[in-house]
Design an enzyme around this catalytic site. Sequence first.
Site, PDB file in Angstrom:
ATOM      1  N   GLU A 294       0.795  -1.218   0.000  1.00  0.00           N
ATOM      2  CA  GLU A 294       0.000   0.000   0.000  1.00  0.00           C
ATOM      3  C   GLU A 294       0.827   1.267   0.000  1.00  0.00           C
ATOM      4  OE1 GLU A 294       0.533  -1.276   4.377  1.00  0.00           O
ATOM      5  OE2 GLU A 294       0.196  -2.257   2.447  1.00  0.00           O
ATOM      6  N   HIS A 318      -8.303  -3.653  -0.787  1.00  0.00           N
ATOM      7  CA  HIS A 318      -7.602  -3.683   0.505  1.00  0.00           C
ATOM      8  C   HIS A 318      -6.516  -2.607   0.558  1.00  0.00           C
ATOM      9  CE1 HIS A 318      -6.146  -5.556   4.240  1.00  0.00           C
ATOM     10  NE2 HIS A 318      -4.934  -5.272   3.781  1.00  0.00           N
ATOM     11  N   GLU A 319      -5.755  -2.466  -0.527  1.00  0.00           N
ATOM     12  CA  GLU A 319      -4.698  -1.451  -0.542  1.00  0.00           C
ATOM     13  C   GLU A 319      -5.295  -0.040  -0.551  1.00  0.00           C
ATOM     14  OE1 GLU A 319      -1.937  -2.813   0.173  1.00  0.00           O
ATOM     15  OE2 GLU A 319      -2.823  -4.762  -0.242  1.00  0.00           O
TER      16      GLU A 319
END
Length: 634
Positions: A294, A318-319
């Site tokens: 990320e 998610h990132e």
Amino acid sequence: FKWSKTSGRPSAGLGPGSPRCPLVDVASASNFRCFQLRHFHLDLRLNFAVKEMSGWLVLDLVPVQLGVCTLVLDSHPSLLIHSIDCKVPGAGLDEPVSLTYRVDPFTDYGSSLNISLPTAAVKPGRLIQITVRYTTTDGPAIWWLDSELTCGQTRPLVFTQGHSVCNRSFFPSFDTPAVKSTYTATVRVPDGVTVLMSASRSSYSKQDRVFQFSMEFPVPSYLVALVAGELQHVDVGPRSRVWAEPCLLSCAVKKLGGSVERWLGVAEDLFGPYLWGRCDIVFLPPSFPIVAMENPCLTFIIASILESSEFLLIDVIHEIAHGWFGNAVTNATWEEMWLSEGLATYAQRRITTEAYGEAFTCLETVVRLDALHRQLRLLGDNNPVSKLQVKFEPGVNPSTLMNLFTYEKGFCFVSYLSELSGDVTRFDCFLRDYISEFKFKSVVAQDLIDYFLGYFPELKDAAIAQREGLEFERWLSGCGPPPYEPDLSAGGALIRPVQDLCDLWRSADPPDLQTLSTFDLSAWSTFQIVLFLDRMLDHSPLPHGTPLSGSYSSLFDGLNAEVQIRWLQMVVRNTFYPDLPRVRAFLHKHVRTHKKTAAESCIRQSFWLCFCIVVLILYLFLKLVLVSLWLFYI
């Protein structure tokens, strides 16, 4: 905590956005508590021929304590330090003064760089500038790929991976998530090389072959990232573009389309404004050691994930969630990594629920929680790695503590807090205000808990943190499974057929073709098939003669790697002999071995795959030996 009269929200007693910074980080050799790091600048030249980065680092530091005569930075034996000098503007040291230094051992993942400061000029509150001239060699943060290891196999490529304590081999630093600062960078490269960094602004001088970068928001050292090679881009939204090698670019753009902006919009509706400006994505070759990272403004993601649209969707979302949880508000120590990963996982699932429905999110969650309980069965309920607050001894590499508990047990705790709040949208508001309160800060678990109890005073009055069996202290310091798991019954329509088929295959008699025909796996999603194979693996080996291979081999062989790796484990564990050549073909495709650097890259990226396959092949070998002995004796 006290309540703000103007906003109706709690503000920390230490002042708005003032978290409890830890006194020590056992993973850092630095004396970061003695200084405020205002800014740093990197000036680097990349040399692909000798696989080196050379240049200098400039640190803008302000001492915050009296009598500080030494600056200690995290470094690494792979960094060659050439010289260090100091300037103290306005204190008679406007010109650089050479400093003495020494490098001491610290752990197997780093060393300490001890720099003697000019004591007469160093005072609390007075800016000093430290310049370190150095060259990188073969450190864990920097991955040099020869052209044959890239996707296009035409030009070499280099990338960095700083999480969690690797960037001390990229540049000397306060390599702790407790310290954040802005940074700038100048990178000089050969002709034809494009450089990207996790920065909010960039520019390029073609004449000088120099890239300039600026990160205007404070970040911890592990989120400073660089990639350089033959890279091209396509804009996929007003604030996002996809970068990749030319041979991958069209596929990546087709897979993502306009989804990134859609996901960002959903996340902003839930958690407040996206703080980083750009949200670009770069796809890296299979040697990238993890699935995704990320890095602010520029997510790094492995290109092989493009095979599976559903896993690509989950990983990118998610990132994106890390833009709020992990990047904007960061765990202050690696012992509480769940503050990043657990909250990001919860946020990811809120985004997918809004974008794709509750059933889809419940199915993905069941797959992950199954994996969590599978890991618990292997490790045992009393294993300390199952704690959310993992206390590790000096010398333990924090990267070894990255596990499913960090993600899934952390997710369950955040889900429990959401349940306590009484309404998921009310909890969304809490998270939005939590980000607003602590943005660009590093926090400990107690900051989150205190803010939660201050936000919901009725829960504090009810002593909810001490509820028997669900005590917050048990959540954080207790071993074993999560004391609470969210209700996933909304995914029943997708999950129930999977379990029914598993029960059918695990019955005493093999299912007949007519019964099997009611289950159309070609219409199932990837997560449904993955859940089916995971649960069948839990009960393998199956009774001899179970015709699973004849029923599904041709279907699974044409699906993505997430399905194939599970199916091939089924093949080995159940000795489906006609399918064994597929194991070799899969390994040949996904685990390439060239010279040492290539082998290391592939081993690190595919360790889990190799481990599973090797263990299963050993199991098959032992089974064949036992059968041979049995035949010999009869």
